[in-house]
Scaffold this active site. Structure first.
Site: not given
Ligand code: GLC
Length: 566
Positions: A213, A255
């Protein structure tokens, strides 16, 4: 509802490159199915829906954070990396989910939130109260809030600065996202060790990989503006090396909402690899741009730019996910146009993006939904589907933040859309009841009963793709056409890309973004001169490729073809 799964194979099949052929499905545990009537989805509920996911043809689930959390950012505000949110069940339930998914040859990828924690995390609580203690340097502290003034603010709708003052420690701490999400200090080697330990903890529990993330933001500097700093890549390389040695076959997915050449850096090199996959942020908004402008030029540019990646790496392509449709990676002109087409109501906007689902964005146009999905499944990379989009679920822009598109999955026309038997007022979010998208008509049961529903279309597309591994592992080559509304490319599988028993395939994929029927003359590579073309859905023969390597195709409104080149 029962699902017969004819090709079910017990157990996880060995394939170190499984992610290249996989269809991923993002499912938020709390949003899918509630087994204990508390109004929140849970692991047992999800386990109960694995038959559905297998029937659909999903190979891997991506679960956004399900850890202990105050839930001020959908769980991306982690308060304890090693425990699960009690509403979702227990660690044993999670283990059972992994086991049951693996029995179906389905993988589980989870989120590893590496950049920040919740301010409720024990490390932060220790850090703010005991600056000289073991956690004193776990976060990025400063006496002033004027360091790195040019680092952009990501959550621009809610945050005014990347710094917040802590009244306990009487210093400022750095945060790239919400002010309740302090950034971890990667300058401190102890933090690396902690994150490695957390990764091992979940890998030991059997997960098949991580979505990293917000990975570009681990380090900060004035020159690098806090994005994709060289040390960030060093960290990912060492995490990958640990996983390759101790947990082979497990994947890392970046990401990184960055420009094409920057995203590609997250793959590293063949000699010094980083992530196996990276989300293709540049491509996604350009698909939406092409749908309305009827012009494919910007899509062609970005696809041509991002094809060179190391051996074994692959893109993670998507149309929608649990976040806003981000428009950070398009030009100002394109962004204005996209806002005008897709976010005409200011409530639809958030930060630099649009908080709507696929079906509402496309005004429930079946042509557009089919075109978008068919393109997604043919683009180089592994497609990531977002739960509910397969039944063209709607959203609710009256909810806050990105909750607009995180409402309960719609299973049946019954109470709470079959998601939960709780008192409707108790649901974590209300089910969608808006005009045109009411759960009484938009739900899995109803879609199953209609043989021409979008759900059946999506399933067929998935199964045809599974039968044509060229779309997963094959190389990508643009095919040219003077028709400005038509995108055409060829996917080619070499014999090295075949599994034992497979023969190499070649596929011509053509997509018309024109709002009316059109015809396109497409020029392929010279080696395809004289080839025959066969539609892989119905098996029908098409006009062959001429000796000049050209073929002329007529296409219906927003139509597409997947044609085997033989
Ligand atoms: C990622 C997540 C997003 C979250 C943010 C901060 O971008 O996808 O949902 O808000 O990180 O953690």
């Amino acid at each position: 509802m029962s699902f017969t799964v004819p090709f079910s194979q017990p157990g996880l099949q060995h394939d170190p490159q499984w992610y290249r052929r996989a269809i991923f499905y993002e499912v938020m545990v709390g949003a899918f199915a509630d087994s204990d009537s508390d109004g929140v989805g849970d692991f047992q509920g999800l386990i109960g829906k694995l038959d559905y996911l297998e029937w659909l043809g999903v190979d891997a689930l991506w679960l956004p954070p399900f850890y202990a959390s105050p839930l001020l950012d959908g769980g991306y505000d982690v308060a304890d990396y090693r425990s699960v949110l009690p509403d979702y069940g227990t660690l044993d339930d999670f283990r059972e989910l992994v086991t049951q998914a693996h029995q179906r040859n389905m993988r589980i990828v989870i989120d590893l939130v590496v950049n920040h924690t919740s301010d409720q995390h024990e490390w932060f609580q220790q850090s703010r109260t005991d600056p000289h203690g073991p956690y004193g340097d776990y976060y990025v502290w400063s006496d002033t809030d004027d360091l790195w003034p040019d680092i952009r603010i990501i959550f621009s709708d809610t945050e005014e600065s990347n710094w917040a003052f802590d009244s306990e420690r009487r210093q400022f701490y750095f945060h790239r996202f919400f002010s309740h999400q302090p950034d971890l200090n990667y300058g401190n080697p102890a933090v690396h060790q902690e994150i490695f330990d957390v990764a091992r903890y979940w890998l030991d529990m059997g997960v098949d990989g991580f979505r990293l993330d917000a990975v570009p933001y681990l380090y900060e500097s004035d020159e690098g503006l806090g994005e994709s700093e060289p040390e960030t890549h060093d960290f990912i390389r060492s995490l990958r090396a640990m996983m390759d040695t101790d947990y082979p076959g497990k994947v890392l997915i970046a990401e990184a909402n960055q420009r094409p050449h920057e995203v590609a850096e997250y793959f590293g090199t063949t000699e010094a690899p980083e992530c196996h996959m990276a989300f293709d942020f540049p491509v996604m908004p350009r698909v939406f741009y092409a749908l309305r402008s009827q012009q494919v030029a910007s899509l062609v540019d970005v696809l041509s730019e991002t094809t060179e990646i190391p051996h074994g790496a692959t893109w993670a392509v998507f149309l929608r996910n649990h976040d806003e449709l981000t428009l950070e990676m398009v030009s100002d002109e394109e962004r204005q146009a996209l806002y005008g087409w897709y976010a005409y109501d200011p409530r639809m906007r958030i930060n630099e993006g649009i908080r709507r689902r696929l079906a509402t964005l496309l005004d429930n146009s079946r042509h557009e939904l089919e075109l978008a999905k068919a393109l997604l499944l043919a683009l180089p990379g592994a497609p990531f589907l977002y739960y509910g989009d397969e039944i063209a679920m709607g959203d609710n822009i009256w909810l806050n933040d990105r909750d607009a598109s995180r409402t309960p999955m719609q299973w049946t026309p019954d109470r709470n859309a079959g998601f939960s038997t709780a008192d409707p007022g108790k649901l974590y979010l209300p089910v969608v009841q808006s005009l045109g998208y009411h759960y009484s008509s938009v739900n899995v049961e109803t879609a199953l009963a209609q043989s021409r529903s979008f759900l059946h279309f999506v399933r067929q597309l998935i199964h045809v793709r599974r039968a044509h591994p060229v779309l997963g592992v094959g190389d990508f080559e643009m095919a040219s056409t003077p028709n400005e509304s038509v995108l055409a490319f060829v996917r080619t599988q070499s014999s090295e890309q075949c599994r034992p028993g497979e023969s190499p395939q070649t596929m011509l994929c053509v997509f018309s973004f024109a709002h009316h029927p059109t015809t396109a003359t497409i020029t392929l590579g010279a080696r395809h001169a004289g080839a025959r073309l066969r539609d892989v859905f119905g098996g029908g023969s098409f006009p062959g490729v001429g000796e000049n390597a050209q073929v002329t195709l007529t296409m219906g409104t927003q139509g597409f073809y997947w044609l085997a080149v033989e």
